[in-house]
Design an enzyme around this catalytic site. Structure first.
Site, short mmCIF file in Angstrom:
data_model
loop_
_atom_site.label_atom_id
_atom_site.label_comp_id
_atom_site.label_asym_id
_atom_site.label_seq_id
_atom_site.Cartn_x
_atom_site.Cartn_y
_atom_site.Cartn_z
N TYR A 162 -4.70 -2.09 -2.31
CA TYR A 162 -5.70 -2.56 -1.59
C TYR A 162 -7.12 -2.30 -1.71
O TYR A 162 -7.98 -3.35 -1.98
CB TYR A 162 -5.44 -2.16 0.03
CG TYR A 162 -6.53 -2.83 1.17
CD1 TYR A 162 -6.71 -3.88 1.25
CD2 TYR A 162 -7.43 -1.81 1.77
CE1 TYR A 162 -7.84 -4.25 2.12
CE2 TYR A 162 -8.40 -2.13 2.59
CZ TYR A 162 -8.59 -3.26 2.68
OH TYR A 162 -9.64 -3.64 3.65
N LYS A 189 -10.02 -4.82 -2.98
CA LYS A 189 -11.33 -5.22 -2.27
C LYS A 189 -12.67 -4.77 -3.26
O LYS A 189 -13.65 -5.52 -3.25
CB LYS A 189 -11.75 -4.42 -1.14
CG LYS A 189 -10.51 -4.94 0.01
CD LYS A 189 -10.59 -6.28 0.60
CE LYS A 189 -11.78 -6.45 1.45
NZ LYS A 189 -12.06 -7.77 2.06
N THR A 222 -15.02 -3.08 2.69
CA THR A 222 -14.59 -2.01 3.32
C THR A 222 -15.13 -0.71 2.63
O THR A 222 -15.51 -0.81 1.65
CB THR A 222 -13.10 -1.81 3.22
OG1 THR A 222 -12.47 -0.46 3.53
CG2 THR A 222 -12.41 -2.15 1.76
N ASP A 223 -15.24 0.56 3.39
CA ASP A 223 -15.69 1.69 3.06
C ASP A 223 -14.65 2.23 2.00
O ASP A 223 -14.89 3.29 1.26
CB ASP A 223 -15.97 2.69 4.04
CG ASP A 223 -15.09 3.17 4.87
OD1 ASP A 223 -13.75 2.47 4.69
OD2 ASP A 223 -15.03 3.85 5.61
N GLU A 224 -13.45 1.65 1.91
CA GLU A 224 -12.43 2.31 1.11
C GLU A 224 -12.61 2.21 -0.29
O GLU A 224 -12.04 2.66 -1.25
CB GLU A 224 -10.80 1.81 1.58
CG GLU A 224 -10.65 1.93 2.71
CD GLU A 224 -9.13 1.84 3.40
OE1 GLU A 224 -8.26 1.93 2.51
OE2 GLU A 224 -8.83 1.47 4.54
P1 NAD Z 1 -6.01 -8.94 9.24
O1 NAD Z 1 -4.78 -8.54 8.32
O2 NAD Z 1 -5.84 -8.59 10.54
O3 NAD Z 1 -6.32 -10.49 9.09
C1 NAD Z 1 -6.33 -11.00 7.98
C2 NAD Z 1 -6.39 -12.77 8.17
O4 NAD Z 1 -6.50 -13.29 6.61
C3 NAD Z 1 -5.22 -13.26 8.69
O5 NAD Z 1 -5.48 -14.12 9.67
C4 NAD Z 1 -4.41 -14.01 7.49
O6 NAD Z 1 -3.69 -15.01 8.11
C5 NAD Z 1 -5.65 -14.40 6.67
N1 NAD Z 1 -5.27 -14.68 5.31
C6 NAD Z 1 -4.49 -13.79 4.55
N2 NAD Z 1 -4.46 -14.39 3.28
C7 NAD Z 1 -5.28 -15.42 3.14
C8 NAD Z 1 -5.07 -16.48 2.41
N3 NAD Z 1 -4.67 -16.53 1.16
N4 NAD Z 1 -6.02 -17.61 2.70
C9 NAD Z 1 -6.43 -17.72 4.06
N5 NAD Z 1 -6.26 -16.88 4.99
C10 NAD Z 1 -5.60 -15.64 4.66
O7 NAD Z 1 -7.55 -8.33 8.55
P2 NAD Z 1 -8.60 -7.74 9.57
O8 NAD Z 1 -8.27 -6.22 10.02
O9 NAD Z 1 -8.92 -8.82 10.54
O10 NAD Z 1 -9.40 -7.62 8.06
C11 NAD Z 1 -10.64 -8.67 8.06
C12 NAD Z 1 -11.54 -8.12 6.95
O11 NAD Z 1 -12.33 -7.10 7.15
C13 NAD Z 1 -10.62 -7.88 5.57
O12 NAD Z 1 -11.38 -8.53 4.44
C14 NAD Z 1 -10.53 -6.52 5.18
O13 NAD Z 1 -10.49 -6.08 4.06
C15 NAD Z 1 -11.93 -6.16 6.07
N6 NAD Z 1 -11.92 -4.71 6.89
C16 NAD Z 1 -11.02 -4.47 7.76
C17 NAD Z 1 -11.05 -3.12 8.12
C18 NAD Z 1 -10.29 -3.00 9.28
O14 NAD Z 1 -10.17 -1.64 9.57
N7 NAD Z 1 -9.26 -3.62 9.67
C19 NAD Z 1 -11.95 -2.14 7.80
C20 NAD Z 1 -12.92 -2.73 6.91
C21 NAD Z 1 -12.93 -3.74 6.16
P1 TYD Z 2 -4.35 2.69 8.84
O1 TYD Z 2 -4.52 2.10 10.29
O2 TYD Z 2 -3.30 1.95 7.88
O3 TYD Z 2 -5.81 2.40 7.96
P2 TYD Z 2 -6.40 2.80 6.49
O4 TYD Z 2 -5.16 3.33 5.70
O5 TYD Z 2 -6.87 1.75 5.98
O6 TYD Z 2 -7.28 3.96 6.70
O7 TYD Z 2 -4.20 4.16 8.71
C1 TYD Z 2 -5.39 5.16 9.17
C2 TYD Z 2 -4.90 6.47 9.08
O8 TYD Z 2 -3.67 6.65 9.80
C3 TYD Z 2 -4.50 6.87 7.49
O9 TYD Z 2 -5.00 7.86 7.37
C4 TYD Z 2 -2.93 6.84 7.52
C5 TYD Z 2 -2.52 7.38 9.00
N1 TYD Z 2 -1.44 6.58 9.35
C6 TYD Z 2 -0.53 7.35 9.87
O10 TYD Z 2 -0.55 8.48 9.97
N2 TYD Z 2 0.72 7.01 10.49
C7 TYD Z 2 0.97 5.78 10.57
O11 TYD Z 2 2.07 5.05 10.89
C8 TYD Z 2 0.02 4.82 9.84
C9 TYD Z 2 0.00 3.11 9.88
C10 TYD Z 2 -1.28 5.37 9.65
#
Ligand code: NAD
Ligand code: TYD
Length: 351
Positions: free
Chosen positions: A154, A158, A129-131
């Protein structure tokens, strides 16, 4: 070619499998997922019976289970999505984030080192992630060279996993690639994250909880554009390199929420104010990063990736998906979802 996909029942992993399992029938895809609250096997209904798709439930934080998978399938490529992914949950309880995101990544790297007798044709692709770069001020962009400066448990977990992946490349020569992307949105996202939470709350006439003043900026990436980028990096990226992925869609949270209200009103033939009146400013998230914005020049120039969706087209598709997939929506509103919503928004003080 055998591809082990960790976390393939979550949001991004299931979009990845839905795109590529049917497209590459000569590749075997093994989905290894713990099935936490964030997973949903309904996401995989379209591919679950395809001969090149296998599902194994298991925990990456348990080395014995990881080893069993490596012995059984002998994967050539690992695409590592599995993670605890929600910042707010990491603030309430960080322990699982350390186990899955750090120990889990370590276990996978160790299994690669132990079971890959030769590194020829092998790859560990780490999805990050960019975070990890922390917060930007009002200007500037994250590049692959930005300093790591994570704010939440989080993003710190990462960042740790990224460091481990890079260390395994430098120390053991393990063939790795890392992608760091911005906030994803699209089908199958669990409604704890901003966009699906707002869509579902609006449909139920519930408050739309905007943290602080809603000025925080996120850079939105349509999930399928992200998946295509990962695939291109797997095919054409250089071993040991990092690629940032984003599609230049910086938006303030309050603007995103207003846009969702307008799209819902259009789709349902209602007055946008029916939804906008639900917007409620609530207490801010501790350590809330102000702004994320990605410079994706490297992946565009070196690998030729381009996103297909604009924020407007992607958000409309997403709103329609949540409107048209009632069975999926009902399936995620389980005890765990309700518990989280009640504990976190039930009696949350207004901001
Ligand atoms: P998500 O929370 O929707 O899904 C995570 C999946 O991982 C789930 O299916 C869960 O069951 C599985 N999981 C969790 N713990 C586990 C374990 N111990 N063993 C095996 N499986 C396990 O997450 P996502 O949004 O699909 O994100 C996927 C990846 O992308 C993550 O690594 C996250 O850090 C990265 N990412 C997500 C975003 C975003 O905006 N969602 C942005 C940047 C990077
Ligand atoms: P989120 O979807 O949790 O992603 P991330 O924290 O990884 O960027 O949140 C996106 C943005 O929205 C973040 O600035 C927090 C804000 N946010 C709210 O304002 N209300 C909410 O209920 C949630 C879940 C997030």
């Amino acid at each position: 070619m055998k591809i082990l996909v960790t976390g393939g029942a979550g949001f991004i992993g299931s979009n990845f499998l839905n795109l590529f399992v049917p497209k590459y029938p000569h590749c075997i895809f093994i989905n290894f997922d713990k099935l936490t609250y964030a997973a949903n096997l309904l996401n995989l209904r379209a591919i679950e019976n395809l001969p090149n798709y296998k599902f194994e439930q298991g925990d990456i934080a348990d080395f014995n289970q990881v080893e069993e998978i490596f012995k059984k399938y002998e994967p050539d490529i690992v695409v590592h999505f599995a993670a605890e992914s929600h910042v707010d949950r990491s603030i309430v309880g960080p322990a699982e984030f350390i186990q899955t995101n750090i120990v889990g990544t370590f276990n996978l790297l160790e299994a690669c080192r132990k079971y890959w007798k030769s590194y020829d044709g092998k790859l560990f692709h780490h999805v990050s992630t960019d975070e990890v770069y922390g917060s930007l001020g009002k200007t500037g962009y994250f590049t692959e060279d930005s300093r790591y400066d994570p704010s939440s448990p989080y993003s710190a977990s990462k960042a740790s996993s990224d460091h481990l992946v890079r260390a395994y490349f430098r120390t053991y020569g393990l063939p790795v690639k890392i992608t760091n992307c911005s906030n994803n949105y699209g089908p199958y996202q669990f409604p704890e994250k901003l966009i699906p939470l707002m869509i579902l709350n609006a449909l139920e006439g519930k408050p739309l909880p905007v943290y602080g003043t809603g000025e925080n900026v996120r850079d939105w990436l349509y999930v399928e554009d992200h998946c295509e980028a990962i695939w291109i990096v797997i095919q054409k990226g250089k071993i040991g390199e990092t690629y940032n992925i984003g599609s230049n869609n910086e938006r303030r949270n309050i603007d995103v929420v207003n846009k969702i209200c307008e799209l819902l009103a259009e789709e349902l033939d209602k007055d946008p104010m029916d939804f906008k009146k639900l917007i409620t400013f609530v207490k801010d998230r501790p350590g809330h990063d102000l702004r994320y914005a990605i410079d994706s020049t490297k992946i565009k120039k070196e690998l030729g990736w381009q996103p297909k969706e604009t924020f407007e087209s992607g958000l409309r598709k997403t709103v329609r998906w949540y409107l048209n997939n009632k069975e999926w929506v009902e399936s995620v509103k389980t005890g765990e979802y309700r518990k989280w919503m009640e504990e976190n928004y039930g009696n949350r003080a207004a901001g």
